[in-house]
Write an enzyme that holds these catalytic residues in place. Structure first.
Site, PDB file in Angstrom:
ATOM      1  N   ASP A 163       0.852  -1.193   0.000  1.00  0.00           N
ATOM      2  CA  ASP A 163       0.000   0.000   0.000  1.00  0.00           C
ATOM      3  C   ASP A 163       0.881   1.234   0.000  1.00  0.00           C
ATOM      4  O   ASP A 163       1.953   1.251   0.603  1.00  0.00           O
ATOM      5  CB  ASP A 163      -0.928  -0.003   1.220  1.00  0.00           C
ATOM      6  CG  ASP A 163      -0.174   0.080   2.539  1.00  0.00           C
ATOM      7  OD1 ASP A 163      -0.230   1.149   3.181  1.00  0.00           O
ATOM      8  OD2 ASP A 163       0.480  -0.907   2.928  1.00  0.00           O
ATOM      9  N   SER A 164       0.434   2.260  -0.712  1.00  0.00           N
ATOM     10  CA  SER A 164       1.135   3.542  -0.780  1.00  0.00           C
ATOM     11  C   SER A 164       2.563   3.331  -1.293  1.00  0.00           C
ATOM     12  O   SER A 164       2.761   2.729  -2.353  1.00  0.00           O
ATOM     13  CB  SER A 164       1.089   4.218   0.578  1.00  0.00           C
ATOM     14  OG  SER A 164       1.427   5.576   0.491  1.00  0.00           O
TER      15      SER A 164
END
Length: 318
Positions: A163-164
């Site tokens: 994520d990210s």
């Protein structure tokens, strides 16, 4: 779509804390203080992750002789089964995040018993600027390719995920597996990318639309980039900005999940289009009403359980 009402209430409380002086924007903190605060939020965002998970502590060797802490997650009862594996890299702008901050995500991804989850703790900036995180990610993937069978993991059935900034590391590995096979031994069968950073060099309209008040702020993004890539020219490197990759060809099938209220939204859409144009199979979803970091928010809004369910259904087909 309007902001999720439960999440909106949480953001209002966070804003009240800022106005009262009890908290500060992340980009006004030292990296050390921001890390401590970020890890604490996990207990608020998802206080009750799945418990029936066997979690093993591991160490992954790197090219410079260091050892990275890592965790292997398996649903209890699957310890003797050879499982496909999700290689998961946590988010945090290359400055924050840890095995603790993203423990709930890894538990939820492992909860069906369909996959094991291997999460390495790559080194963080500013102590370890670019390309340290990338090198650690490549070393982790190659270690999994070599040693996975010993851990009852199938190194031929690996999904790269994150994520990210962790999703950006996953994209870099997926690209490297095709464009730089001499460096990347592991060959992934799929990618799970949640709100990735796709271009650290240029801002887009979503950076202005959601610049402040939606958890991740545009000023915080720039704070991350200054720590990770102190030389601005590094932001033009495809390993920090995958949208700038030259000669991109078909990659492993990708599941890209974006947040509607996220400064990174527009670049996520562009990256999905770039992959589609290479012939890569892309499943693109916008999580309406949600902000960046929604994977860690199972304790805030009931919508998140459906997101994990959809991911599990997609993985069952890949």
């Amino acid at each position: 779509m309007p902001l999720d009402p439960d999440l909106e209430g949480f953001l209002e409380l966070a804003e009240m804390g800022r106005l009262s002086g009890k908290s500060q924007p992340m980009h006004q903190l030292t990296p050390q203080a921001a890390r401590a605060e970020f890890d604490l939020t996990s207990q608020i965002l998802d206080p009750s992750p799945p418990g029936a998970i066997n979690v093993s502590a591991l160490q992954v060797p790197t090219r410079d002789g260091q050892l990275l802490a890592a965790r292997l997650y398996r649903k209890i009862g699957t310890e003797q089964s050879v499982l496909p594996v999700i290689l998961y890299f946590h988010g945090g702008g290359y400055v924050l995040g840890s095995l603790d901050s993203h423990d709930s995500i890894c538990r939820r991804l492992a909860a069906s018993g369909r996959h094991a989850v291997l999460a390495p703790a790559y080194r963080l900036a500013p102590e370890h600027p670019f390309p340290a995180a990338v090198n650690d990610a490549v070393d982790s993937a190659n270690w999994l390719a070599r040693e996975g069978a010993v851990l009852q993991l199938d190194p031929l059935k690996v999904t790269l995920a994150g994520d990210s900034a962790g999703a950006t590391l996953a994209t870099v590995l997926a690209i490297s597996a095709v464009q730089h096979p001499e460096e990347m031994v592991l060959k992934p069968q799929a990618q799970l990318l949640f709100y990735p950073v796709a271009d650290t060099q240029r801002t887009r309209p979503s950076h202005q639309r959601y610049a402040e008040g939606f958890l991740l702020e545009s000023k915080t993004l720039q704070w991350f980039y200054r720590h990770y890539t102190p030389d601005a020219e590094q932001r033009g490197d495809w390993r920090t900005s995958p949208l700038l990759t030259q000669g991109l060809t078909t990659l492993a099938p990708a599941y890209i999940s974006l947040a509607e209220y996220d400064p990174l939204y527009d670049e996520g859409l562009e990256y999905a289009d770039l992959l589609k144009n290479t012939g890569t199979s892309v499943t693109l979803l916008t999580q309406n009403g949600l902000t960046h970091d929604f994977l860690r928010m199972s304790g805030i809004t009931g919508d998140i359980v459906n997101i994990y369910s959809a991911v599990d259904s997609w993985l069952a087909l890949h």
